[in-house]
Design an enzyme around this catalytic site. Structure first.
Site, PDB file in Angstrom:
ATOM      1  N   PHE A  10       1.131  -1.093  -0.261  1.00 33.16           N
ATOM      2  CA  PHE A  10       0.028   0.016  -0.189  1.00 33.16           C
ATOM      3  C   PHE A  10       0.976   1.006  -0.045  1.00 33.16           C
ATOM      4  CE2 PHE A  10      -3.337   2.980   1.275  1.00 33.16           C
ATOM      5  CZ  PHE A  10      -4.323   2.260   1.531  1.00 33.16           C
ATOM      6  N   GLU A  11       1.213   1.803  -1.410  1.00 36.66           N
ATOM      7  CA  GLU A  11       1.511   2.610  -1.378  1.00 36.66           C
ATOM      8  C   GLU A  11       0.738   4.315  -0.617  1.00 36.66           C
ATOM      9  OE1 GLU A  11       5.192   3.259  -2.426  1.00 36.66           O
ATOM     10  OE2 GLU A  11       5.633   1.277  -2.974  1.00 36.66           O
ATOM     11  N   LEU A  12       1.294   5.189  -0.488  1.00 34.78           N
ATOM     12  CA  LEU A  12       0.901   6.529  -0.188  1.00 34.78           C
ATOM     13  C   LEU A  12       1.861   7.611  -0.984  1.00 34.78           C
ATOM     14  CD1 LEU A  12      -1.763   6.850   0.870  1.00 34.78           C
ATOM     15  CD2 LEU A  12       0.082   4.720   1.505  1.00 34.78           C
TER      16      LEU A  12
END
Ligand SMILES: [Zn+2]
Length: 428
Positions: A399-401
């Site tokens: 999960f990349e922000l």
């Protein structure tokens, strides 16, 4: 003999190739991320790193000072150019390395004055917009009138879009001003958060082993019903500068531990294991990416040469005897929000929950479209999410922000992500 030489150089070449295809460096075009390719195995045996020299730099007849004597600092050199102008060098712990040029320093002066500081990076452009603090705890972005990009980049994504360097204007006083690449979440700050949550009767935290530099790694266990047999594995900060991933993970965990009816019902059936800081040495030493073994931990879930990944592997193997792992997530940061699930062509029906979850989050947060790049390559498990799936059968995601995604939105996204996964898992 020749064969050996060939194998070594081929391995080196592969290592470099895969480095270019890592999630954080996915190739980009004007239309955005193009995702990952196949991932050849990268060697993860120790490589030498250079620890930064720590101390105080004094200038201008010892009236103006720079320091990197605090956890999370990174300042590798300072030069005085005259006229209250300084040049600062920011170098990596070793190379080759993904370009995440973390910096962090304190500056003060016996006389209040405005100084200009130019940031220069080793083989990188200016990725992180500076954060400023007067207490080392509360940070905000530097006011844009004090930020001058030098040789601005082109396009919207990736390193090429970042300026070559940046000149900051800082109003220094006798009290220190902290300037850092992102908000500071060092091992002690993370532990404070873990300890504060652990005040709740159903949360505890305990050691699972030592890092390379002998910091204690801890897991937080959210376990309200001892009869619950389903478990989630949540990790973050394999890469120290990826603070926005941590901020979302923190909100995700806080939502699951909250007082809503949904969270209470969820905790009756599910236990959550959380390793919020996978790379404590890297965080405290101000590393760009690697651990003290000089290795990208998110390439070590196949060969387990590093203590940090081994600790979590051993923990999971032990817990897998008692629990059915139903979901895994590893939180990171990159140029923009992006999901890296494993394609259902590889996971079948079991992995579908991840895609339903992404869809539900997107429906609730239409203001920001998030890229999805599924990978069907599970030939090796170098990255955590693939290890989670292949060895423990849990649908898992990276999960990349975005580095610059608004902090308020990050908090909201963590909350929504937690609510939606709780709903989906309860429906099962
Ligand atoms: Zn990362």
């Amino acid at each position: 003999m020749f064969k050996k030489v060939f194998i070594l150089s081929a391995a080196l070449a592969l290592g470099m190739l895969s480095c270019k295809k890592s999630p954080e460096e996915a190739e980009t075009t004007s239309s955005g991320y193009q995702g990952q390719g196949k991932s050849p195995i990268v060697p993860t045996v120790d490589k030498p790193i250079q620890k930064q020299w720590r101390g105080v730099w004094a200038f201008n007849d010892s009236t103006t000072f720079f320091s990197n004597q605090f956890d999370g600092a990174r300042l590798n050199g300072v030069a005085y150019d005259g006229d209250d102008h300084y040049t600062i060098w920011v170098t990596a712990e070793n190379t080759p390395i993904n370009v995440s040029p973390w910096y962090g320093f304190k500056v003060w002066s016996t006389e209040a004055r405005d100084i200009k500081v130019e940031l220069k990076y080793q083989d990188s452009r200016s990725r992180y917009y500076p954060k400023i603090s007067t207490d080392g705890r509360t940070f905000k972005p530097l006011d844009s009138i004090y930020f001058k990009p030098i040789n601005p980049g082109e396009g919207e994504f990736g390193l090429g879009a970042a300026p070559e360097s940046a000149e900051l204007t800082i109003s220094v006083t006798e009290n220190p001003t902290w300037i850092t690449a992102q908000e500071l979440y060092t091992s002690s700050v993370v532990q404070e958060w873990v300890d504060s949550l652990s005040q709740k009767p159903f949360i505890e935290n305990y050691p699972i082993g030592l890092s390379k530099e002998k910091r204690t790694m801890k897991v937080m266990e959210i376990n309200e019903n001892k009869e619950a047999k389903k478990a989630l594995m949540i990790i973050s900060r394999q890469h120290p500068p990826e603070v926005t991933g941590f901020i979302v993970m923190k909100s995700f965990i806080e939502t699951i531990t909250g007082d809503s009816d949904l969270a209470k019902a969820f905790r009756q059936e599910h236990v959550v294991f959380n390793v919020p800081l996978m790379n404590p040495d890297g965080a405290d030493n101000g590393h760009w990416r690697h651990n003290m073994g000089g290795i990208d931990l998110n390439r070590d879930w196949q060969n387990f040469n590093q203590p940090e990944t081994r600790n979590v592997r051993d923990f999971l193997v032990e817990k897998d005897k008692d629990y059915d792992f139903v979901f895994g997530a590893d939180f990171h940061s990159t140029w923009d929000d992006i999901y890296y699930p494993i394609d259902t062509t590889a996971t079948g029906e079991k992995g579908k929950i991840i895609f339903d979850w992404i869809e539900n989050i997107s429906e609730r947060l239409p203001q920001k479209q998030t890229n999805v790049r599924a990978s069907d390559d599970i030939e090796n498990t170098m990255v955590s999410s693939k290890y989670f799936y292949v060895h423990h059968g849990m649908p898992a995601i990276v999960f990349e922000l975005g580095d610059n995604t608004s902090r308020a939105f990050l908090k909201e996204k963590g909350k929504v992500a937690a609510e939606e996964i709780m709903k989906l898992l309860l429906e099962k």
